[in-house]
Design a protein around this motif. Sequence first.
Motif, PDB file in Angstrom:
ATOM      1  N   THR A  25       0.864  -1.181   0.000  1.00  0.00           N
ATOM      2  CA  THR A  25       0.000   0.000   0.000  1.00  0.00           C
ATOM      3  C   THR A  25       0.902   1.233   0.000  1.00  0.00           C
ATOM      4  N   PRO A  26       0.329   2.418  -0.185  1.00  0.00           N
ATOM      5  CA  PRO A  26       1.189   3.617  -0.210  1.00  0.00           C
ATOM      6  C   PRO A  26       2.064   3.792   1.023  1.00  0.00           C
ATOM      7  N   ASP A  27       1.609   3.335   2.197  1.00  0.00           N
ATOM      8  CA  ASP A  27       2.427   3.516   3.402  1.00  0.00           C
ATOM      9  C   ASP A  27       2.672   2.209   4.159  1.00  0.00           C
ATOM     10  N   GLY A  28       2.459   1.072   3.504  1.00  0.00           N
ATOM     11  CA  GLY A  28       2.675  -0.183   4.214  1.00  0.00           C
ATOM     12  C   GLY A  28       2.313  -1.400   3.395  1.00  0.00           C
ATOM     13  N   TYR A  29       1.552  -2.294   4.001  1.00  0.00           N
ATOM     14  CA  TYR A  29       1.237  -3.553   3.317  1.00  0.00           C
ATOM     15  C   TYR A  29      -0.050  -4.156   3.870  1.00  0.00           C
ATOM     16  N   VAL A  30      -0.589  -5.099   3.124  1.00  0.00           N
ATOM     17  CA  VAL A  30      -1.718  -5.912   3.561  1.00  0.00           C
ATOM     18  C   VAL A  30      -1.216  -7.345   3.701  1.00  0.00           C
ATOM     19  N   ALA A  31      -1.446  -7.949   4.850  1.00  0.00           N
ATOM     20  CA  ALA A  31      -0.954  -9.303   5.117  1.00  0.00           C
ATOM     21  C   ALA A  31      -2.094 -10.192   5.596  1.00  0.00           C
ATOM     22  N   VAL A  32      -1.952 -11.484   5.323  1.00  0.00           N
ATOM     23  CA  VAL A  32      -2.853 -12.495   5.875  1.00  0.00           C
ATOM     24  C   VAL A  32      -2.054 -13.293   6.897  1.00  0.00           C
ATOM     25  N   VAL A  33      -2.539 -13.322   8.130  1.00  0.00           N
ATOM     26  CA  VAL A  33      -1.884 -14.040   9.214  1.00  0.00           C
ATOM     27  C   VAL A  33      -2.667 -15.334   9.468  1.00  0.00           C
ATOM     28  N   THR A  34      -1.974 -16.462   9.386  1.00  0.00           N
ATOM     29  CA  THR A  34      -2.617 -17.759   9.600  1.00  0.00           C
ATOM     30  C   THR A  34      -1.913 -18.490  10.728  1.00  0.00           C
ATOM     31  N   MET A  35      -2.719 -18.999  11.662  1.00  0.00           N
ATOM     32  CA  MET A  35      -2.210 -19.722  12.824  1.00  0.00           C
ATOM     33  C   MET A  35      -2.541 -21.202  12.644  1.00  0.00           C
ATOM     34  N   PHE A  36      -1.503 -22.050  12.564  1.00  0.00           N
ATOM     35  CA  PHE A  36      -1.680 -23.489  12.387  1.00  0.00           C
ATOM     36  C   PHE A  36      -1.373 -24.209  13.698  1.00  0.00           C
ATOM     37  N   ASN A  37      -2.309 -25.030  14.139  1.00  0.00           N
ATOM     38  CA  ASN A  37      -2.076 -25.829  15.344  1.00  0.00           C
ATOM     39  C   ASN A  37      -1.532 -27.192  14.930  1.00  0.00           C
ATOM     40  N   PHE A  38      -0.205 -27.352  15.001  1.00  0.00           N
ATOM     41  CA  PHE A  38       0.442 -28.611  14.635  1.00  0.00           C
ATOM     42  C   PHE A  38       0.600 -29.536  15.838  1.00  0.00           C
ATOM     43  N   GLN A  39      -0.119 -29.270  16.923  1.00  0.00           N
ATOM     44  CA  GLN A  39      -0.093 -30.149  18.080  1.00  0.00           C
ATOM     45  C   GLN A  39      -1.100 -31.282  17.858  1.00  0.00           C
ATOM     46  N   LYS A  40      -0.686 -32.504  18.137  1.00  0.00           N
ATOM     47  CA  LYS A  40      -1.535 -33.649  17.840  1.00  0.00           C
ATOM     48  C   LYS A  40      -2.795 -33.681  18.690  1.00  0.00           C
ATOM     49  N   TYR A  41      -2.676 -33.340  19.980  1.00  0.00           N
ATOM     50  CA  TYR A  41      -3.827 -33.497  20.861  1.00  0.00           C
ATOM     51  C   TYR A  41      -4.104 -32.291  21.755  1.00  0.00           C
ATOM     52  N   ARG A  42      -3.347 -31.258  21.667  1.00  0.00           N
ATOM     53  CA  ARG A  42      -3.588 -30.080  22.511  1.00  0.00           C
ATOM     54  C   ARG A  42      -4.283 -29.010  21.682  1.00  0.00           C
ATOM     55  N   ASN A  59      -8.800 -26.211  17.169  1.00  0.00           N
ATOM     56  CA  ASN A  59      -8.788 -27.638  17.478  1.00  0.00           C
ATOM     57  C   ASN A  59      -7.439 -28.265  17.175  1.00  0.00           C
ATOM     58  N   SER A  60      -7.231 -29.460  17.730  1.00  0.00           N
ATOM     59  CA  SER A  60      -5.945 -30.141  17.551  1.00  0.00           C
ATOM     60  C   SER A  60      -5.855 -30.774  16.167  1.00  0.00           C
ATOM     61  N   TRP A  61      -4.634 -31.056  15.742  1.00  0.00           N
ATOM     62  CA  TRP A  61      -4.366 -31.509  14.384  1.00  0.00           C
ATOM     63  C   TRP A  61      -4.955 -32.895  14.121  1.00  0.00           C
ATOM     64  N   VAL A  62      -4.898 -33.778  15.095  1.00  0.00           N
ATOM     65  CA  VAL A  62      -5.408 -35.138  14.904  1.00  0.00           C
ATOM     66  C   VAL A  62      -6.919 -35.184  15.055  1.00  0.00           C
ATOM     67  N   GLN A  63      -7.451 -34.498  16.046  1.00  0.00           N
ATOM     68  CA  GLN A  63      -8.874 -34.595  16.358  1.00  0.00           C
ATOM     69  C   GLN A  63      -9.754 -33.932  15.301  1.00  0.00           C
ATOM     70  N   PRO A  65      -8.587 -31.782  11.992  1.00  0.00           N
ATOM     71  CA  PRO A  65      -7.637 -30.998  11.181  1.00  0.00           C
ATOM     72  C   PRO A  65      -8.301 -29.888  10.378  1.00  0.00           C
ATOM     73  N   GLY A  66      -9.607 -30.035  10.058  1.00  0.00           N
ATOM     74  CA  GLY A  66     -10.295 -28.999   9.295  1.00  0.00           C
ATOM     75  C   GLY A  66     -10.480 -27.707  10.065  1.00  0.00           C
ATOM     76  N   ASN A  67     -10.414 -27.779  11.390  1.00  0.00           N
ATOM     77  CA  ASN A  67     -10.553 -26.585  12.228  1.00  0.00           C
ATOM     78  C   ASN A  67      -9.312 -26.346  13.079  1.00  0.00           C
TER      79      ASN A  67
END
Length: 454
Positions: A56-73, A146-150, A152-154
């Motif tokens: 952008t004229p004075d910065g940027y637009v970003a998409v922040v994604t948080m992935f839970n790679f924990q199997k059960y937590r 949600n956890s990765w194993v239980q 993964p879609g969420n």
Amino acid sequence: MESFFSRSTSIVSKLSFLVLWIVFLISSSIFTSTEAYDALDPEGNITMKWDVMSWTPDGYVAVVTMFNFQKYRHIPSPGWTLGWKWAKKEVIWSMVGAQTTEQGDCSKYKGNLPHCCKKDPTVVDLLPGTPYNQQIANCCKGGVLNSWVQDPGNAASSFQISVGAAGTTNKTVRVPRNFTLMGPGPGYTCGPAKVVRPTKFVTPDTRRTTQAMMTWNITCTYSQFLAQRTPTCCVSLSSFYNETIVGCPTCACGCQNNKTESGACLDPDTPHLASVVSPPTKKGTVLPPLVQCTRHLCPIRVHWHVKQNYKEYWRVKITITNFNYRLNYSQWNMVAQHPNLDNITQIFSFNYKSLTPYAGLNDTAMLWGVKFYNDFLSEAGPLGNVQSEILFRKDQATFTFEKGWAFPRRIYFNGDNCVMPPPDTYPFLPSGGFRPEFSVFSVVLLSVLLFFST
């Protein structure tokens, strides 16, 4: 001569103290660096990816994604809270799919005001039901991850952020620092942001690939010690071959005589129990935890009962009980470690997934409730428990009921390690571990007989 020896003794004692102090510092640093290590999920973490999608004229637009790679937590309600500190004087012009908890001082701006002007913004997810024009893919789940194993879609959460007063090229942008993640309480430690290769995106028709302008990752790991100083669950044991029921260790999660701690226990026979559990409060007031008075004072107890023995199989019953009057558990899960978990024949009313934390080692399983049936563990009371049975096929080379082999080596509930009873208290097999009991009369009679025989 005596002064020489006394001086030497003093020097030796000081050197000894110095050596012990150095050893203590080294050991402390070692424990600090490994406190987030989980033996059953050694590579588990939450990774945040910042993709700069446009300038952008004075910065940027970003998409922040948080992935839970924990199997059960997982991160339960009320959800995650993300924070960081800007490297320069950046502001947040707008957000989609999330919001900051405070706007900060934006008095120097006229006309359109930024969404947030704080040096250290705090971001939370939007709630379900947010208008579609304020949503982005994988957003608006109330911070639940949600956890990765239980599920993964969420297991991912995203939001879009428009940053101003920042760099407008790869060379002038400065990555944020001092990241913090609450999930929903303490426990996570985040490393520094690391610039990586830009993320590539494939179009829905798979005929074209685009990429981000710039990408950096942040990795956060969990430590149960940082989350809470006391455990949150315990394990009790019983079997068909012994009448002994081994309860949770006394004071496993706290002691009843400690009246100074917040969240005192409540006797289930208390008059007007419902009014004590849910007293009249002002809107938005969060009540402290309130657990049922027990010997162990744990909110959760997992009971492992060796139920039956067959020629080629054996059966275990598992019961999970909630002793917390003010907290229920949705999307709960349990992890068990036992050498026979590599040969499960059937499991009733629970979902099951084998975990292999290390190559060639298949002694760990993750269990969780069936959706719309028992995936919701109610608060303490008549409905505050879930249960299932597991049928194991015997491996004749290793199977035995002796020396506590039939009981689990480790139990986790919602990612936290549960307190196990001491091994020497496990229900023993009478035929293999018979403990003779002598009465006083028997001892006296034996003494008399020995006296007259001599």
